[in-house]
Scaffold this active site. Structure first.
Site, PDB file in Angstrom:
ATOM      1  N   SER A   2       0.660  11.250  -0.578  1.00 12.76           N
ATOM      2  CA  SER A   2      -0.015   9.967  -0.427  1.00 12.76           C
ATOM      3  C   SER A   2       0.968   8.928   0.068  1.00 12.76           C
ATOM      4  O   SER A   2       2.110   8.856  -0.412  1.00 12.76           O
ATOM      5  CB  SER A   2      -0.624   9.513  -1.758  1.00 12.76           C
ATOM      6  OG  SER A   2      -1.107   8.187  -1.663  1.00 12.76           O
ATOM      7  N   GLN A   4       0.823   5.978  -0.690  1.00 13.16           N
ATOM      8  CA  GLN A   4       1.004   4.979  -1.739  1.00 13.16           C
ATOM      9  C   GLN A   4       2.393   5.084  -2.378  1.00 13.16           C
ATOM     10  O   GLN A   4       2.973   4.074  -2.799  1.00 13.16           O
ATOM     11  CB  GLN A   4      -0.086   5.135  -2.796  1.00 13.16           C
ATOM     12  CG  GLN A   4      -1.477   4.798  -2.263  1.00 13.16           C
ATOM     13  CD  GLN A   4      -2.576   5.032  -3.284  1.00 13.16           C
ATOM     14  OE1 GLN A   4      -2.306   5.306  -4.435  1.00 13.16           O
ATOM     15  NE2 GLN A   4      -3.817   4.933  -2.838  1.00 13.16           N
ATOM     16  N   SER A  30      -1.345   9.754   5.607  1.00 10.86           N
ATOM     17  CA  SER A  30      -1.838   8.377   5.752  1.00 10.86           C
ATOM     18  C   SER A  30      -0.729   7.406   6.131  1.00 10.86           C
ATOM     19  O   SER A  30      -0.604   6.316   5.570  1.00 10.86           O
ATOM     20  CB  SER A  30      -2.509   7.908   4.451  1.00 10.86           C
ATOM     21  OG  SER A  30      -3.398   8.858   3.948  1.00 10.86           O
ATOM     22  N   ASP A 129      -9.779   7.799   3.922  1.00  6.30           N
ATOM     23  CA  ASP A 129     -10.790   7.144   3.087  1.00  6.30           C
ATOM     24  C   ASP A 129     -12.179   7.211   3.707  1.00  6.30           C
ATOM     25  O   ASP A 129     -13.173   6.993   3.006  1.00  6.30           O
ATOM     26  CB  ASP A 129     -10.417   5.677   2.844  1.00  6.30           C
ATOM     27  CG  ASP A 129      -9.352   5.529   1.764  1.00  6.30           C
ATOM     28  OD1 ASP A 129      -9.069   6.514   1.069  1.00  6.30           O
ATOM     29  OD2 ASP A 129      -8.797   4.422   1.633  1.00  6.30           O
ATOM     30  N   LYS A 156      -6.733  12.728  -4.709  1.00  6.05           N
ATOM     31  CA  LYS A 156      -7.188  11.348  -4.905  1.00  6.05           C
ATOM     32  C   LYS A 156      -7.744  11.192  -6.319  1.00  6.05           C
ATOM     33  O   LYS A 156      -7.383  11.952  -7.221  1.00  6.05           O
ATOM     34  CB  LYS A 156      -8.228  10.991  -3.839  1.00  6.05           C
ATOM     35  CG  LYS A 156      -7.702  11.094  -2.411  1.00  6.05           C
ATOM     36  CD  LYS A 156      -6.640  10.058  -2.128  1.00  6.05           C
ATOM     37  CE  LYS A 156      -6.201  10.082  -0.671  1.00  6.05           C
ATOM     38  NZ  LYS A 156      -5.195   9.027  -0.382  1.00  6.05           N
ATOM     39  N   ARG A 160     -11.582  15.303  -3.508  1.00  4.12           N
ATOM     40  CA  ARG A 160     -12.724  14.830  -2.716  1.00  4.12           C
ATOM     41  C   ARG A 160     -13.328  15.922  -1.840  1.00  4.12           C
ATOM     42  O   ARG A 160     -14.528  15.893  -1.554  1.00  4.12           O
ATOM     43  CB  ARG A 160     -12.300  13.625  -1.869  1.00  4.12           C
ATOM     44  CG  ARG A 160     -12.066  12.380  -2.709  1.00  4.12           C
ATOM     45  CD  ARG A 160     -11.617  11.183  -1.897  1.00  4.12           C
ATOM     46  NE  ARG A 160     -11.485  10.002  -2.750  1.00  4.12           N
ATOM     47  CZ  ARG A 160     -10.942   8.858  -2.366  1.00  4.12           C
ATOM     48  NH1 ARG A 160     -10.465   8.736  -1.129  1.00  4.12           N
ATOM     49  NH2 ARG A 160     -10.865   7.837  -3.199  1.00  4.12           N
ATOM     50  N   ARG A 202     -15.059   6.156  -3.887  1.00  6.55           N
ATOM     51  CA  ARG A 202     -15.427   6.535  -2.522  1.00  6.55           C
ATOM     52  C   ARG A 202     -16.604   7.518  -2.515  1.00  6.55           C
ATOM     53  O   ARG A 202     -17.471   7.457  -1.640  1.00  6.55           O
ATOM     54  CB  ARG A 202     -14.238   7.156  -1.806  1.00  6.55           C
ATOM     55  CG  ARG A 202     -13.014   6.270  -1.693  1.00  6.55           C
ATOM     56  CD  ARG A 202     -13.227   5.101  -0.762  1.00  6.55           C
ATOM     57  NE  ARG A 202     -12.031   4.266  -0.720  1.00  6.55           N
ATOM     58  CZ  ARG A 202     -12.012   3.000  -0.354  1.00  6.55           C
ATOM     59  NH1 ARG A 202     -13.133   2.402  -0.003  1.00  6.55           N
ATOM     60  NH2 ARG A 202     -10.889   2.310  -0.339  1.00  6.55           N
ATOM     61  N   LYS A 227     -13.341  -0.385  -8.794  1.00  8.94           N
ATOM     62  CA  LYS A 227     -11.926  -0.246  -8.448  1.00  8.94           C
ATOM     63  C   LYS A 227     -11.614  -0.932  -7.127  1.00  8.94           C
ATOM     64  O   LYS A 227     -10.566  -1.567  -6.968  1.00  8.94           O
ATOM     65  CB  LYS A 227     -11.548   1.229  -8.378  1.00  8.94           C
ATOM     66  CG  LYS A 227     -10.128   1.450  -7.864  1.00  8.94           C
ATOM     67  CD  LYS A 227      -9.714   2.886  -7.907  1.00  8.94           C
ATOM     68  CE  LYS A 227      -8.277   3.018  -7.408  1.00  8.94           C
ATOM     69  NZ  LYS A 227      -7.764   4.397  -7.495  1.00  8.94           N
TER      70      LYS A 227
END
Length: 411
Positions: A2, A4, A30, A129, A156, A160, A202, A227
């Protein structure tokens, strides 16, 4: 896994005595989001760089800024972008900007490149996303859509890929699960049911998109959307109300299809004719009724009208559609209804000219059964209609009158 993690390291790296250097092992997931972090740091005077091999941030302190304007979230706009692609609904956001640097801004271009039929491949690595929203869109197109580049989607809020595969299958969609994506073979209506988003905002929003486009889909744990999008459900209610489909009802021969085309041309709304949809799938109505009977036709007509009642559409219904209690309930709940009211004499005149080939409802000749059918159906039309338009008016007068009345009725 990720971006992030990379963004978090960049945000704290400038406070370390020697800054921070990050080396990637393999491809960064990403990466556009990490680039957005580096550009944001630059606004505060922090020197950061990122490329395919790694990232670095120089030591130092951020400059004080009195006010920072933060753009809205293109990721959360995804459901509305997909809705516009599906039926032209016009939903705008006032806090989004072009060339924002957010990867999800590219969604509209990705949708524009998606053909209506046939095989198609989408690499979701730049905008993971949007994978879920795109999978819902793929389930509605006739053809196989292959999604690749999404291996990190398994890490995630939930897995997903696995959750989307499971929930689509439960909705009757043909899906193959891949290590880094899905193959979705779409084109058939989804089955109703309750979707378990496993706490993932999502997933909940993607299946809310499906529920806007056809009835019967509900979301468990709707609060998980807070969120990223706390006002999501209130916004969805606003869209569903402001973009209610327009259903045109009335007897065969009243001129519903002609008026529907005129309103569609004047408004730009998408037009769906339930009889044309039926004929495209099953062939001539008279032949189908002769082979299967009226109950089978009404059941399929119910399904077609339910699927057609999407935001921002005009639905021209068959003359007997409102004999179905389920269809009447759907129209009350989901649509703004226009009744094109034609007197018996006008219907007899028109059907005498073009009634050949229309199947009898009662077994009597088409013209002979008209009085009883009109008496039976008129109360149903009146019970669901928000607006009544006189079918004896010329079409050139019907259309502006209908638009004025619809505006007064809240469209």
């Amino acid at each position: 896994v990720s971006s992030q993690f990379v963004s978090s390291l960049l945000l704290v790296g400038a406070r370390l005595p020697n800054g921070l250097t990050i080396e990637f092992e393999g491809d960064a997931a990403s990466i556009e989001y990490a680039r957005l972090t580096a550009r944001t740091l630059a606004r505060f005077g922090v020197a950061a760089r990122i490329d395919a091999t790694g990232a670095a941030v120089a030591p130092g302190f951020a400059a004080a800024i009195d006010e920072v304007v933060v753009d809205g979230d293109w990721s959360s706009m995804g459901i509305w972008t997909c809705l516009r692609h599906e039926n032209g609904s016009r939903v705008t956001a006032t806090n989004l900007h072009r060339d924002s640097g957010q990867a999800d801004e590219a969604l509209a271009a990705v949708l524009a490149a998606m053909p209506p039929t046939g095989e198609h491949t989408i690499d979701v690595a730049p905008f993971p996303d949007q994978f879920l929203n795109l999978a819902i869109t793929a389930a509605r197109r006739a053809g196989a859509t292959r999604f690749v580049g999404g291996a990190n989607l398994r890490h995630k809020e939930c897995d997903r890929i696995a959750v989307m595969a499971r929930e689509l299958r439960q909705r009757g969609v043909d899906v193959d699960e891949l290590p880094d994506g899905l193959v979705v073979r779409g084109g058939a209506p989804m089955l109703p049911g309750i979707v378990d988003p496993e706490g993932d905002h999502r997933v909940a929003m993607a299946f809310a998109l499906a529920g806007l486009l056809q009835p019967g889909i509900a979301i468990a744990d709707p609060g998980c959307v807070t969120k990223s999008y706390p006002r999501f459900w209130s916004d969805l209610d606003r869209v569903a109300t402001n973009h209610r489909p327009l259903a045109i009802v009335g007897m065969r021969g009243a001129g519903k299809s002609t008026l529907a085309r005129a309103i569609a041309a004047a408004t730009g709304l998408m037009l769906i004719d339930s009889d044309e949809r039926f004929t495209a799938t099953h062939g001539p109505i008279a032949a189908f009724v002769a082979a299967n009977g009226w109950p089978a036709f009404r059941a399929e007509e119910e399904r077609l009208i339910a699927a057609a009642l999407q935001p921002n559409t005009i639905v021209s219904t068959g003359g007997g559609a409102l004999e179905s209690e389920r269809t009447r309930e759907l129209l009350r709940a989901r649509a703004l209804v226009l009744w094109l009211d034609a007197p018996l004499a006008l219907l007899q005149q028109r059907l005498a000219l073009d009634g050949a080939g229309r199947p009898s409802i009662t077994g009597a000749p088409v013209l002979d059964e008209l009085p009883a059918l009109l008496a039976k159906r008129s109360p149903h039309y009146a019970a669901v209609a928000h607006v009544r338009v006189d079918a004896t008016l010329p079409t050139a007068a019907q259309c502006p009158f209908a638009l004025e009345q619809l505006a007064n009725a809240g469209r």
